[in-house]
Design a protein around this motif. Structure first.
Motif, PDB file in Angstrom:
ATOM      1  N   GLU A  32      73.485  22.958  42.603  1.00  0.00           N
ATOM      2  CA  GLU A  32      73.454  24.166  43.297  1.00  0.00           C
ATOM      3  C   GLU A  32      72.061  23.382  44.099  1.00  0.00           C
ATOM      4  O   GLU A  32      71.880  24.152  44.988  1.00  0.00           O
ATOM      5  N   VAL A  33      71.333  23.010  43.796  1.00  0.00           N
ATOM      6  CA  VAL A  33      69.902  22.720  44.645  1.00  0.00           C
ATOM      7  C   VAL A  33      69.722  21.332  45.607  1.00  0.00           C
ATOM      8  O   VAL A  33      68.778  21.322  46.347  1.00  0.00           O
ATOM      9  N   GLY A  34      70.852  20.955  44.827  1.00  0.00           N
ATOM     10  CA  GLY A  34      71.087  18.884  45.429  1.00  0.00           C
ATOM     11  C   GLY A  34      70.863  17.924  44.671  1.00  0.00           C
ATOM     12  O   GLY A  34      70.001  17.154  45.389  1.00  0.00           O
ATOM     13  N   THR A  35      70.608  18.318  43.445  1.00  0.00           N
ATOM     14  CA  THR A  35      70.101  17.349  42.703  1.00  0.00           C
ATOM     15  C   THR A  35      71.115  16.255  42.067  1.00  0.00           C
ATOM     16  O   THR A  35      70.969  15.645  41.187  1.00  0.00           O
ATOM     17  N   GLU A  36      72.428  16.662  42.355  1.00  0.00           N
ATOM     18  CA  GLU A  36      73.375  15.536  41.847  1.00  0.00           C
ATOM     19  C   GLU A  36      73.559  14.249  43.170  1.00  0.00           C
ATOM     20  O   GLU A  36      73.416  14.058  43.822  1.00  0.00           O
ATOM     21  N   PHE A  37      73.457  13.142  42.333  1.00  0.00           N
ATOM     22  CA  PHE A  37      73.643  12.275  42.426  1.00  0.00           C
ATOM     23  C   PHE A  37      74.451  11.224  41.533  1.00  0.00           C
ATOM     24  O   PHE A  37      73.533  10.572  40.688  1.00  0.00           O
ATOM     25  N   PRO A  38      75.598  11.168  41.627  1.00  0.00           N
ATOM     26  CA  PRO A  38      76.554  10.084  40.829  1.00  0.00           C
ATOM     27  C   PRO A  38      76.135   8.748  41.247  1.00  0.00           C
ATOM     28  O   PRO A  38      76.418   8.153  40.013  1.00  0.00           O
ATOM     29  N   ASP A  39      75.874   8.704  41.711  1.00  0.00           N
ATOM     30  CA  ASP A  39      75.358   6.766  41.881  1.00  0.00           C
ATOM     31  C   ASP A  39      73.874   6.223  42.217  1.00  0.00           C
ATOM     32  O   ASP A  39      73.738   4.789  41.704  1.00  0.00           O
ATOM     33  N   ALA A  40      73.455   6.777  41.399  1.00  0.00           N
ATOM     34  CA  ALA A  40      71.783   6.552  40.784  1.00  0.00           C
ATOM     35  C   ALA A  40      71.699   5.401  39.802  1.00  0.00           C
ATOM     36  O   ALA A  40      70.973   5.018  40.438  1.00  0.00           O
ATOM     37  N   ALA A  41      71.792   5.168  39.372  1.00  0.00           N
ATOM     38  CA  ALA A  41      72.371   4.067  38.712  1.00  0.00           C
ATOM     39  C   ALA A  41      72.799   2.976  39.134  1.00  0.00           C
ATOM     40  O   ALA A  41      71.937   2.052  38.722  1.00  0.00           O
ATOM     41  N   GLN A  42      73.946   3.259  39.768  1.00  0.00           N
ATOM     42  CA  GLN A  42      74.406   1.734  41.101  1.00  0.00           C
ATOM     43  C   GLN A  42      72.822   1.510  41.340  1.00  0.00           C
ATOM     44  O   GLN A  42      72.869   0.285  41.424  1.00  0.00           O
ATOM     45  N   LEU A  43      72.026   1.956  42.148  1.00  0.00           N
ATOM     46  CA  LEU A  43      70.925   1.844  43.037  1.00  0.00           C
ATOM     47  C   LEU A  43      70.361   1.422  42.130  1.00  0.00           C
ATOM     48  O   LEU A  43      69.625   0.762  42.857  1.00  0.00           O
ATOM     49  N   TRP A  44      69.494   2.100  40.966  1.00  0.00           N
ATOM     50  CA  TRP A  44      68.695   1.807  40.451  1.00  0.00           C
ATOM     51  C   TRP A  44      69.271   0.129  40.013  1.00  0.00           C
ATOM     52  O   TRP A  44      67.927  -0.786  40.309  1.00  0.00           O
ATOM     53  N   GLU A  45      70.424   0.093  39.912  1.00  0.00           N
ATOM     54  CA  GLU A  45      70.486  -1.837  39.342  1.00  0.00           C
ATOM     55  C   GLU A  45      70.370  -2.707  39.992  1.00  0.00           C
ATOM     56  O   GLU A  45      69.274  -3.372  40.092  1.00  0.00           O
ATOM     57  N   LYS A  46      70.928  -1.854  41.335  1.00  0.00           N
ATOM     58  CA  LYS A  46      70.528  -2.670  43.039  1.00  0.00           C
ATOM     59  C   LYS A  46      68.687  -3.333  43.208  1.00  0.00           C
ATOM     60  O   LYS A  46      68.915  -4.372  43.455  1.00  0.00           O
ATOM     61  N   LEU A  47      68.190  -2.243  42.780  1.00  0.00           N
ATOM     62  CA  LEU A  47      66.550  -1.983  42.838  1.00  0.00           C
ATOM     63  C   LEU A  47      66.123  -3.335  42.147  1.00  0.00           C
ATOM     64  O   LEU A  47      65.533  -4.045  42.980  1.00  0.00           O
ATOM     65  N   GLN A  48      67.051  -3.160  40.704  1.00  0.00           N
ATOM     66  CA  GLN A  48      65.646  -3.855  40.637  1.00  0.00           C
ATOM     67  C   GLN A  48      65.920  -5.293  40.490  1.00  0.00           C
ATOM     68  O   GLN A  48      65.117  -5.900  39.987  1.00  0.00           O
ATOM     69  N   GLN A  49      67.559  -5.430  40.603  1.00  0.00           N
ATOM     70  CA  GLN A  49      67.992  -6.672  41.364  1.00  0.00           C
ATOM     71  C   GLN A  49      67.141  -7.418  42.841  1.00  0.00           C
ATOM     72  O   GLN A  49      66.938  -9.011  42.229  1.00  0.00           O
ATOM     73  N   ASP A  50      67.077  -6.345  43.580  1.00  0.00           N
ATOM     74  CA  ASP A  50      66.240  -7.255  44.252  1.00  0.00           C
ATOM     75  C   ASP A  50      65.109  -7.118  44.386  1.00  0.00           C
ATOM     76  O   ASP A  50      64.087  -8.410  44.644  1.00  0.00           O
ATOM     77  N   SER A  51      64.018  -6.627  43.362  1.00  0.00           N
ATOM     78  CA  SER A  51      62.844  -6.762  43.901  1.00  0.00           C
ATOM     79  C   SER A  51      63.195  -7.964  42.245  1.00  0.00           C
ATOM     80  O   SER A  51      61.405  -8.510  42.618  1.00  0.00           O
ATOM     81  N   ASP A  52      63.496  -7.968  41.534  1.00  0.00           N
ATOM     82  CA  ASP A  52      63.912  -9.490  40.862  1.00  0.00           C
ATOM     83  C   ASP A  52      63.097 -10.999  41.252  1.00  0.00           C
ATOM     84  O   ASP A  52      63.195 -11.482  41.915  1.00  0.00           O
ATOM     85  N   GLU A  53      64.314 -10.207  42.962  1.00  0.00           N
ATOM     86  CA  GLU A  53      64.642 -12.277  43.484  1.00  0.00           C
ATOM     87  C   GLU A  53      63.611 -11.811  44.562  1.00  0.00           C
ATOM     88  O   GLU A  53      63.231 -12.778  45.101  1.00  0.00           O
TER      89      GLU A  53
END
Length: 56
Positions: A32-53
């Motif tokens: 109810e205060v805007g903390t719902e972010f269902p794609d957070a895990a996918q975003l985290w994985e993408k950011l980790q892959q980008d930082s590794d490259e």
């Protein structure tokens, strides 16, 4: 002039601490205060892959 906070659609979560140590209370946060972010895990994985490259 009207107070802009009168038009707020949701209440802000409670805070803990003071000054630079102030933070939102995790117990008071929820969808109810805007903390719902269902794609957070996918975003985290993408950011980790980008930082590794592209190490700096």
């Amino acid at each position: 002039m009207a107070d802009p906070l009168d038009k707020a659609t949701s209440k802000a979560p409670a805070t803990l601490g003071e000054g630079c140590l102030s933070r939102y209370d995790p117990e008071d946060m929820g969808p109810e205060v805007g903390t719902e972010f269902p794609d957070a895990a996918q975003l985290w994985e993408k950011l980790q892959q980008d930082s590794d490259e592209n190490p700096e």
